[in-house]
Design a protein around this motif. Structure first.
Motif, PDB file in Angstrom:
ATOM      1  N   ARG A 116       0.628  -0.785  -0.174  1.00  0.00           N
ATOM      2  CA  ARG A 116       0.070   0.013   0.064  1.00  0.00           C
ATOM      3  C   ARG A 116       0.662   1.178   0.051  1.00  0.00           C
ATOM      4  NH1 ARG A 116      -2.670  -3.363   3.439  1.00  0.00           N
ATOM      5  NH2 ARG A 116      -4.637  -3.903   3.128  1.00  0.00           N
ATOM      6  N   LYS A 117       1.681   1.285  -1.145  1.00  0.00           N
ATOM      7  CA  LYS A 117       2.580   2.642  -0.911  1.00  0.00           C
ATOM      8  C   LYS A 117       1.186   3.834  -1.079  1.00  0.00           C
ATOM      9  CE  LYS A 117       3.323   1.314  -5.820  1.00  0.00           C
ATOM     10  NZ  LYS A 117       2.832   0.308  -5.845  1.00  0.00           N
ATOM     11  N   SER A 118       1.956   5.263  -1.143  1.00  0.00           N
ATOM     12  CA  SER A 118       1.249   5.988  -1.513  1.00  0.00           C
ATOM     13  C   SER A 118       0.754   6.197  -2.993  1.00  0.00           C
ATOM     14  CB  SER A 118       1.736   8.036  -0.687  1.00  0.00           C
ATOM     15  OG  SER A 118       2.834   7.461  -0.759  1.00  0.00           O
ATOM     16  N   SER A 119      -0.148   6.641  -2.909  1.00  0.00           N
ATOM     17  CA  SER A 119      -0.755   6.072  -4.217  1.00  0.00           C
ATOM     18  C   SER A 119      -1.361   7.467  -4.933  1.00  0.00           C
ATOM     19  CB  SER A 119      -1.219   5.534  -5.261  1.00  0.00           C
ATOM     20  OG  SER A 119      -0.886   4.342  -4.543  1.00  0.00           O
ATOM     21  N   THR A 120      -1.389   7.768  -6.152  1.00  0.00           N
ATOM     22  CA  THR A 120      -2.425   8.985  -6.531  1.00  0.00           C
ATOM     23  C   THR A 120      -3.332   8.465  -5.847  1.00  0.00           C
ATOM     24  OG1 THR A 120      -2.668   8.560  -9.096  1.00  0.00           O
ATOM     25  CG2 THR A 120      -0.520   9.810  -8.246  1.00  0.00           C
ATOM     26  N   GLN A 121      -4.782   9.161  -5.983  1.00  0.00           N
ATOM     27  CA  GLN A 121      -6.348   8.783  -6.185  1.00  0.00           C
ATOM     28  C   GLN A 121      -6.384   7.932  -7.107  1.00  0.00           C
ATOM     29  OE1 GLN A 121      -7.207   9.481  -3.214  1.00  0.00           O
ATOM     30  NE2 GLN A 121      -9.467   8.563  -3.415  1.00  0.00           N
TER      31      GLN A 121
ATOM     32  N   ARG B 270      -8.165   3.885  -6.664  1.00  0.00           N
ATOM     33  CA  ARG B 270      -8.982   3.667  -7.224  1.00  0.00           C
ATOM     34  C   ARG B 270      -9.483   2.463  -8.246  1.00  0.00           C
ATOM     35  NH1 ARG B 270     -13.268   6.245  -7.445  1.00  0.00           N
ATOM     36  NH2 ARG B 270     -14.559   5.963  -9.374  1.00  0.00           N
ATOM     37  N   LYS B 271      -7.720   2.587  -8.703  1.00  0.00           N
ATOM     38  CA  LYS B 271      -7.656   1.033  -9.895  1.00  0.00           C
ATOM     39  C   LYS B 271      -7.204   0.372  -8.268  1.00  0.00           C
ATOM     40  CE  LYS B 271      -7.016   2.966 -13.783  1.00  0.00           C
ATOM     41  NZ  LYS B 271      -6.124   4.559 -14.025  1.00  0.00           N
ATOM     42  N   ARG B 272      -6.640   0.181  -7.287  1.00  0.00           N
ATOM     43  CA  ARG B 272      -6.393  -0.906  -6.540  1.00  0.00           C
ATOM     44  C   ARG B 272      -7.821  -2.534  -6.869  1.00  0.00           C
ATOM     45  NH1 ARG B 272      -3.705   0.721  -1.896  1.00  0.00           N
ATOM     46  NH2 ARG B 272      -5.752   0.420  -0.113  1.00  0.00           N
ATOM     47  N   LYS B 273      -7.328  -3.537  -6.119  1.00  0.00           N
ATOM     48  CA  LYS B 273      -8.263  -4.134  -5.599  1.00  0.00           C
ATOM     49  C   LYS B 273      -8.562  -4.877  -4.936  1.00  0.00           C
ATOM     50  CE  LYS B 273      -7.340  -7.128 -10.405  1.00  0.00           C
ATOM     51  NZ  LYS B 273      -6.747  -5.796 -11.110  1.00  0.00           N
ATOM     52  N   LYS B 274      -9.921  -4.746  -4.448  1.00  0.00           N
ATOM     53  CA  LYS B 274     -10.428  -5.279  -3.270  1.00  0.00           C
ATOM     54  C   LYS B 274     -10.574  -6.555  -2.677  1.00  0.00           C
ATOM     55  CE  LYS B 274     -12.862  -3.575   0.632  1.00  0.00           C
ATOM     56  NZ  LYS B 274     -12.082  -3.800   2.063  1.00  0.00           N
TER      57      LYS B 274
END
Length: 166
Positions: A21-26, A30-34
């Motif tokens: 969980r690196k600091s990512s853009t918004q 949003r594209k990260r898998k839940k």
């Protein structure tokens, strides 16, 4: 007992993307898998990412109201699967996020499927380093109630799961 089944590189990539969980853009968040499901390839030789069986973080609140209920609805009623669910929960002390590895083996699944999934579980688990929570589920009764997941995550110290109080 090992089954000789191998794990597709895409499965490992999806796991690593969910784990880190690196600091990512918004937009990246949003594209990260839940949640995502994995299945055996048609020739039963590889564990692969199951097409169309995922929930993205960006779907929550838009097309997905309750990510946990949505994940449960992705599980096939009569076949086995492996799943990864990124659980967001709170204890009295803090907010937490943990990946949960789920081995879905419903009662109605064919015996051969149960056997090959069970014997291949170690292959995928070895690739998923750092998983704290593993859960074998044998039917909807075991998984439908979010309280069961809360118990797996931390017993009675969990006060909310996915923003919903326990």
């Amino acid at each position: 007992m090992a089954s000789g089944v191998t794990v597709n590189d895409e499965v490992i990539r999806v796991f690593n993307d969910m784990k880190v969980r690196k600091s990512s853009t918004q937009d990246e968040v949003r594209k990260r898998k839940k949640a995502v499901l994995f299945c055996l390839s048609e020739d039963k030789k590889k564990i692969i990412v199951e097409e169309g069986k995922q929930i993205l973080v960006g779907d929550i609140g838009e097309t997905v109201e309750d990510p946990y209920a949505c994940f449960v609805s992705l599980l096939p009623p009569n076949d086995c699967r492996y799943g990864l669910y990124d659980a967001t929960y709170e204890t009295k002390e803090s907010k937490k996020e943990d990946l949960v590895f789920i081995f879905w083996a419903p009662e109605g699944a064919p015996l051969k499927s149960k056997m090959i999934y069970a014997s291949s579980k170690d292959a995928i688990k070895k690739k998923f380093t750092g998983i704290k929570h593993e859960w074998q589920v044998n039917g909807l009764d075991d998984i439908q109630d979010r309280a069961t997941l809360a118990e797996k995550l931390g017993g009675n110290v969990v006060v909310s799961l996915e923003g919903k109080p326990m």
